[in-house]
Design a protein around this motif. Structure first.
Motif, PDB file in Angstrom:
ATOM      1  N   GLU A  45       0.839  -1.203   0.000  1.00  0.00           N
ATOM      2  CA  GLU A  45       0.000   0.000   0.000  1.00  0.00           C
ATOM      3  C   GLU A  45       0.870   1.249   0.000  1.00  0.00           C
ATOM      4  OE1 GLU A  45      -3.463   1.901   2.938  1.00  0.00           O
ATOM      5  OE2 GLU A  45      -1.976   0.509   3.748  1.00  0.00           O
ATOM      6  N   ASN A  58       2.359  13.801  -1.286  1.00  0.00           N
ATOM      7  CA  ASN A  58       0.983  13.309  -1.262  1.00  0.00           C
ATOM      8  C   ASN A  58       0.901  12.070  -0.401  1.00  0.00           C
ATOM      9  OD1 ASN A  58       0.971  10.865  -3.323  1.00  0.00           O
ATOM     10  ND2 ASN A  58       2.185  12.491  -4.223  1.00  0.00           N
ATOM     11  N   TYR A  59      -0.292  11.839   0.118  1.00  0.00           N
ATOM     12  CA  TYR A  59      -0.512  10.827   1.134  1.00  0.00           C
ATOM     13  C   TYR A  59      -1.766  10.016   0.831  1.00  0.00           C
ATOM     14  CZ  TYR A  59       2.629  13.971   3.606  1.00  0.00           C
ATOM     15  OH  TYR A  59       3.691  14.760   3.950  1.00  0.00           O
ATOM     16  N   ALA A  60      -1.741   8.774   1.278  1.00  0.00           N
ATOM     17  CA  ALA A  60      -2.966   7.993   1.279  1.00  0.00           C
ATOM     18  C   ALA A  60      -3.947   8.643   2.252  1.00  0.00           C
ATOM     19  CB  ALA A  60      -2.675   6.559   1.691  1.00  0.00           C
ATOM     20  N   ASP A  61      -5.214   8.526   1.961  1.00  0.00           N
ATOM     21  CA  ASP A  61      -6.227   9.222   2.761  1.00  0.00           C
ATOM     22  C   ASP A  61      -6.122   8.915   4.249  1.00  0.00           C
ATOM     23  OD1 ASP A  61      -8.917   9.106   0.273  1.00  0.00           O
ATOM     24  OD2 ASP A  61      -7.241  10.501   0.557  1.00  0.00           O
ATOM     25  N   SER A  62      -5.855   7.679   4.595  1.00  0.00           N
ATOM     26  CA  SER A  62      -5.847   7.295   6.008  1.00  0.00           C
ATOM     27  C   SER A  62      -4.633   7.837   6.751  1.00  0.00           C
ATOM     28  CB  SER A  62      -5.912   5.775   6.147  1.00  0.00           C
ATOM     29  OG  SER A  62      -4.786   5.167   5.542  1.00  0.00           O
ATOM     30  N   LYS A  64      -3.321  11.062   5.958  1.00  0.00           N
ATOM     31  CA  LYS A  64      -3.318  12.522   5.908  1.00  0.00           C
ATOM     32  C   LYS A  64      -3.524  13.110   7.293  1.00  0.00           C
ATOM     33  CE  LYS A  64      -4.908  13.027   1.135  1.00  0.00           C
ATOM     34  NZ  LYS A  64      -6.023  13.430   0.254  1.00  0.00           N
TER      35      LYS A  64
END
Length: 115
Positions: A45, A58-62, A64
């Motif tokens: 992931e 940038n980041y995965a939503d979980s 952020k």
């Protein structure tokens, strides 16, 4: 070419860790860098990514608001600051370098989140 991750370990829920990935053997400053993670029985992931110059993180939503990726091109190192860790963040965290079709991976560092 080497990507060597460090900084993993056991932390309590709500705690923090700072991961590092030291690069050698390639032109670090011309590669985008990313952190991935893989938990047992799950796929790899994307956690966070940063451009070669250090912009456009940038980041995965979980992640952020909890995780911060940064890099120091003078030290050939990329970092991942992880705060407010949750049990579901437990995984092997891997460093990735990419420029076009050229991709390198580190071996990973284990993060365990448990009380």
């Amino acid at each position: 070419v080497q990507l060597v991750e460090s900084g993993g370990g056991l932390v309590q829920p709500g705690g923090s860790l700072r991961l590092s990935c030291a690069a050698s053997g390639f032109s670090f400053s011309s590669y985008a860098m990313s952190w991935y993670r893989q938990a047992p029985g799950k796929g790899r992931e994307l956690v966070a990514a940063i451009s070669s110059a250090g912009g456009s993180p940038n980041y995965a939503d979980s992640m952020k608001g909890r995780f911060t990726i940064s890099r120091d091109n003078a030290k050939n190192t990329v970092y991942l600051q992880m705060n407010s860790l949750k049990p579901e963040d437990a995984a092997v965290y891997l460093c990735n370098a990419r420029r076009g079709f050229q991709v390198y991976w580190g071996q990973g560092t284990q993060v365990t989140v448990s009380s």
